[in-house]
Design an enzyme around this catalytic site. Structure first.
Site, PDB file in Angstrom:
ATOM      1  N   CYS A  80       2.720  -0.829  -9.798  1.00 24.76           N
ATOM      2  CA  CYS A  80       1.893  -1.489  -8.774  1.00 24.76           C
ATOM      3  C   CYS A  80       0.829  -0.567  -8.158  1.00 24.76           C
ATOM      4  CB  CYS A  80       2.800  -2.039  -7.670  1.00 24.76           C
ATOM      5  SG  CYS A  80       4.187  -0.958  -7.254  1.00 24.76           S
ATOM      6  N   HIS A 129       0.487  -2.741  -0.544  1.00 22.54           N
ATOM      7  CA  HIS A 129       0.415  -1.284  -0.639  1.00 22.54           C
ATOM      8  C   HIS A 129      -0.996  -0.832  -0.219  1.00 22.54           C
ATOM      9  CE1 HIS A 129       4.168  -1.292  -2.646  1.00 22.54           C
ATOM     10  NE2 HIS A 129       3.838  -0.856  -3.840  1.00 22.54           N
TER      11      HIS A 129
END
Ligand code: 25A
Ligand code: L14
Length: 340
Positions: A133, A246
């Protein structure tokens, strides 16, 4: 030309990423014939909704893949190592979200905005890997800069949401926060230390070189996706008390000069990127805006005053969507339209 309709399986369908994969398939115009959902025996028999119907979750076995054209896996590395070869052998193409196959030279590692051509390599093993990710959102933002000016070195620090670890970690942040503000005891189960009101510079296991597994994924996967082993990368990956999204502080040294203005213009036209950068009005990317959508948000773009050809930026994306499920479904869509 009419598009052939395909049978798709989601493996790990009951997990955080698997759930989002189902939602992505539902939202997309994927040419779907049938959808099968698989997980461990623990979840077999559960029903999940897809386009208004109930679909029963099946237990994953080696013989699950008869008649399946594409299997999208997100059930952890061990499950992928064990079952992806059997799935490929039975004739389906695996798009794997775990770390198991990413660095295998016979497995393409794909971010559709960056290296879609690499998908062609799927024929070697029948497996395509979905990157980590944190790596995905970084290379989506850096690719236009790399193509224009080259990249010598990347220094990145991440601020990663707990949802990356799965549903149990989302519960741990919620329960731990509630315990803290009520002066109650709470024993952490998922992370080695309290995550509520804290930051942990520790994602995945520590390696012999002092880096964590997550940090080395960013180093190795970035080079593989950009197809350039000369790029120097160093990373510090940090878990923060955020549920979804994130964030990353990215410092990049380019080979050729590139002004912040020129980089901004490139990013404004880059696929998958949204420039969110108006500091005078307190506008910059934040995890709460990155969550729940599919773009990679880039802001705080500025010249690094400490070196000649340096840029600094702040990059945010939804770790479960673009960082996992959306990217995997985009790969499956390219497979369907261009290869199968
Ligand atoms: O090994 P890795 O690559 O490091 O990955 C570790 C974990 O990270 C997540 C994913 O967790 C994975 O298990 N993950 C992987 N890549 C990711 C990424 N890019 C990522 N997260 C973010 N970004 P997850 O919770 O998202 O998904 C787990 C799913 O995998 C299924 N599964 C597990 N083992 C399986 C299997 N399916 C088939 N065969 C196997 N052997 C899992 O299904 C889930 O769908 P399940 O049936 O095992 O779990 C259903 C529900 O049960 C709860 N649960 C989970 N573990 C336990 C549990 N309950 C009790 N005890 C447990 N030990 C969960 O709430 C789950 O919803
Ligand atoms: O390599 O935040 O996809 O714990 C899965 C777990 C990324 C990190 C991967 C997490 C990892 C993730």
């Amino acid at each position: 030309m009419t598009q052939k309709k395909l049978n798709v399986a989601v493996v790990g369908a009951t997990g955080a990423v698997g759930n989002q994969m189902i939602a992505c398939l539902e939202e997309s115009d994927f040419p779907l014939n049938g959808l099968r959902l698989m997980a461990s025996a623990r979840s077999a028999g559960r029903r999940l909704r897809f386009k208004g119907n109930d679909v029963e979750v099946e237990e994953l076995t080696e013989s699950s893949f008869k008649g399946v054209d594409i299997a999208i896996f997100s059930a952890g590395g061990g499950t992928s190592r064990r079952f992806a070869p059997a799935a490929a052998k039975s004739g389906c193409v695996v798009v794997d979200n775990s770390s198991a196959w990413r660095m295998d030279p016979d497995v393409p590692l794909v971010v559709p905005e960056v290296n879609p051509h690499a998908i062609a390599g799927y024929t070697k093993k029948g497996i395509i890997a979905n990157p980590n990710c944190s790596t995905i959102q970084m290379v989506v933002a850096l690719n236009p800069i790399y193509r224009k000016a080259g990249i010598k070195r990347i220094v990145v620090a991440t601020y990663q949401a707990v949802s990356g670890t799965g549903k149990k970690a989302v519960d741990e942040l919620f329960d731990g926060t509630r315990a803290m503000i009520n002066f109650l005891d709470y024993k952490e189960k998922v992370y080695p230390h309290r995550i509520a009101f804290n930051c942990l510079p520790h994602i995945d296991k520590f390696q012999e070189n002092g880096y964590t597994g997550e940090e080395m994924k960013m180093v190795n996967e970035t080079r593989k996706i950009l197809e350039d082993d000369r790029i120097a990368v160093t990373a510090t990956t940090v878990r923060v008390p955020v549920f979804y999204g994130h964030s990353e502080a990215v410092n990049v040294e380019t080979r050729d000069p590139l002004s912040a203005e020129a980089a901004r213009a490139l990013l404004e036209n880059a696929p998958g990127v949204k420039v969110v950068d108006d500091p005078a009005n307190d506008v910059y990317p934040m995890a709460i805006d990155g969550a729940g959508q599919d773009m990679t948000l880039v802001g705080r773009l500025r010249k690094d005053i400490s070196i000649e050809n340096g840029l600094d930026m702040w990059v945010v994306a939804d770790n479960i969507r673009k960082g996992a499920a959306t990217n995997a479904v985009q790969i499956a869509q390219l497979l369907a339209s261009d290869y199968l």
